[in-house]
Design a protein around this motif. Structure first.
Motif, PDB file in Angstrom:
ATOM      1  N   LEU A 136       4.879   2.674  34.030  1.00  0.00           N
ATOM      2  CA  LEU A 136       4.640   4.085  33.732  1.00  0.00           C
ATOM      3  C   LEU A 136       4.504   4.509  32.277  1.00  0.00           C
ATOM      4  N   ASP A 137       5.065   3.679  31.501  1.00  0.00           N
ATOM      5  CA  ASP A 137       4.877   3.738  30.009  1.00  0.00           C
ATOM      6  C   ASP A 137       3.410   3.279  29.896  1.00  0.00           C
ATOM      7  N   PHE A 138       2.877   2.483  30.316  1.00  0.00           N
ATOM      8  CA  PHE A 138       1.309   1.887  30.050  1.00  0.00           C
ATOM      9  C   PHE A 138       0.464   3.187  30.463  1.00  0.00           C
ATOM     10  N   LEU A 139       0.679   3.628  31.749  1.00  0.00           N
ATOM     11  CA  LEU A 139      -0.143   4.603  32.236  1.00  0.00           C
ATOM     12  C   LEU A 139       0.050   5.925  31.804  1.00  0.00           C
ATOM     13  N   ASP A 140       1.124   6.225  31.315  1.00  0.00           N
ATOM     14  CA  ASP A 140       1.596   7.552  30.749  1.00  0.00           C
ATOM     15  C   ASP A 140       1.953   8.449  32.131  1.00  0.00           C
ATOM     16  N   LEU A 141       2.662   7.996  32.864  1.00  0.00           N
ATOM     17  CA  LEU A 141       2.967   8.663  34.353  1.00  0.00           C
ATOM     18  C   LEU A 141       4.450   9.108  34.313  1.00  0.00           C
ATOM     19  N   GLN A 142       4.846   9.759  35.281  1.00  0.00           N
ATOM     20  CA  GLN A 142       6.080  10.183  35.769  1.00  0.00           C
ATOM     21  C   GLN A 142       6.899   9.404  36.707  1.00  0.00           C
ATOM     22  N   TYR A 143       6.312   9.052  37.646  1.00  0.00           N
ATOM     23  CA  TYR A 143       6.901   8.500  38.984  1.00  0.00           C
ATOM     24  C   TYR A 143       6.158   7.182  39.376  1.00  0.00           C
ATOM     25  N   ALA A 144       6.918   6.314  39.785  1.00  0.00           N
ATOM     26  CA  ALA A 144       6.724   5.077  40.560  1.00  0.00           C
ATOM     27  C   ALA A 144       7.601   4.829  41.900  1.00  0.00           C
ATOM     28  N   ILE A 145       7.191   4.101  42.742  1.00  0.00           N
ATOM     29  CA  ILE A 145       7.915   3.841  43.781  1.00  0.00           C
ATOM     30  C   ILE A 145       8.153   2.075  43.816  1.00  0.00           C
ATOM     31  N   ARG A 146       9.190   1.632  43.653  1.00  0.00           N
ATOM     32  CA  ARG A 146       9.546   0.213  43.675  1.00  0.00           C
ATOM     33  C   ARG A 146       9.721  -0.439  45.169  1.00  0.00           C
ATOM     34  N   GLY A 147       8.995  -1.493  45.580  1.00  0.00           N
ATOM     35  CA  GLY A 147       9.339  -2.102  46.546  1.00  0.00           C
ATOM     36  C   GLY A 147       8.591  -1.548  47.847  1.00  0.00           C
ATOM     37  N   ASP A 148       9.299  -1.452  49.020  1.00  0.00           N
ATOM     38  CA  ASP A 148       8.788  -0.934  50.069  1.00  0.00           C
ATOM     39  C   ASP A 148       8.362   0.588  50.050  1.00  0.00           C
ATOM     40  N   GLY A 149       7.160   1.092  50.446  1.00  0.00           N
ATOM     41  CA  GLY A 149       6.895   2.326  49.904  1.00  0.00           C
ATOM     42  C   GLY A 149       6.858   3.296  51.197  1.00  0.00           C
ATOM     43  N   GLU A 150       7.019   2.907  52.475  1.00  0.00           N
ATOM     44  CA  GLU A 150       6.668   3.931  53.518  1.00  0.00           C
ATOM     45  C   GLU A 150       7.776   4.823  53.709  1.00  0.00           C
ATOM     46  N   VAL A 151       9.082   4.412  53.718  1.00  0.00           N
ATOM     47  CA  VAL A 151       9.980   5.675  53.783  1.00  0.00           C
ATOM     48  C   VAL A 151      10.479   6.387  52.441  1.00  0.00           C
ATOM     49  N   ALA A 152      10.343   5.552  51.373  1.00  0.00           N
ATOM     50  CA  ALA A 152      10.561   5.983  50.002  1.00  0.00           C
ATOM     51  C   ALA A 152       9.721   7.241  49.789  1.00  0.00           C
TER      52      ALA A 152
END
Length: 249
Positions: free
Chosen positions: A28-44
């Motif tokens: 997130l810091d490198f890309l200057d973004l606010q959100y990421a989803i760690r691991g499985d993404g389908e439900v999150a």
């Protein structure tokens, strides 16, 4: 990819994938973004969108990594999908033009499980996918492969499990389900543990259509293998290699 998106899209950009599973805050810091989803993404990811739409707090959402004003606010463990059979087939050909991949003989990729029970000291799979194996129904795996081949015309399939042949009984069941389809496939896998290769597995690999495998050989010295937390020793590597070589894999 991210910079053009920032110029054309006003909504939140959410990143995911293995790198986020290992170093979400840094990504997130490198890309200057606010959100990421760690691991499985389908439900999150679905839950993330629901909360965003309803203007509900994001606090406590499994797998969320978020920051504000370059300050990390939250970095939660993944929200794992416990029953992988509830997920629809991925169907990458709905979103990606596969003709260039086919021209260069690239395989389609498929998972039969997520998670890893092994304790190798250097590995990140446990952190990304969890420390227990979540197994897919072998028949569903075979059905997905059959559907992929019919819809794409590509008969080259790669299994991308962290370790394809652990648990061994599940790997054998998957191979038998694939064999029962009589699809004339070309198969490979990136993760074969030398300590779980026996005559039956080698025969099933051959029958299913395996041409090559990546045998996980991090060292040829028992002392080093033990220090790495490996579940096998040098004699297992030699035995596995012999069984595969005898079948021209």
């Amino acid at each position: 990819v991210i910079n053009p998106l920032k110029k054309t899209f006003n909504g939140p950009i959410v990143i995911g994938g293995p790198a986020v599973g290992i170093n979400g805050a840094e990504m997130l810091d490198f890309l200057d973004l606010q959100y990421a989803i760690r691991g499985d993404g389908e439900v999150a990811m679905v839950e993330f969108l629901k909360r965003l739409e309803r203007k509900l707090p994001l606090e406590g959402l499994g797998g969320i990594v978020r920051r504000e004003d370059r300050r990390l606010i939250e970095d939660n463990p993944p929200l794992l999908v416990e029953n992988l059979d509830t997920l629809p087939f991925a169907k990458p050909h709905r979103y990606i033009e596969l003709k260039p991949y086919k021209r260069f003989d690239s395989p389609l990729q498929i998972q039969t499980k997520r998670g890893c029970v092994l304790k190798c000291i250097y590995c990140t799979y446990n952190r990304i996918e969890g420390q227990t194996c979540r197994l897919r129904n072998p028949n569903k795996v075979a059905d997905e492969i059959e559907e992929l081949v019919k819809e794409t015309g590509i008969d080259f399939i790669e299994f991308t499990d962290s370790t394809f042949n652990i648990p061994l009984t599940h790997a054998k069941a998957v191979l038998q389900a694939v064999i029962n389809k009589r699809m004339n496939l070309r198969l490979r896998t990136m993760g074969l543990n030398p300590g779980a290769v026996d005559e039956e597995l080698a025969d099933l690999l051959k029958q299913a259509g395996f041409r090559d495998v990546d045998l996980g050989v991090e060292a040829g010295c028992d002392i080093t293998l033990k220090s790495l937390g490996k579940s096998f020793r040098k004699e297992d590597i030699l035995h596995a290699g012999k069984l595969l070589q005898e079948r021209n894999i």
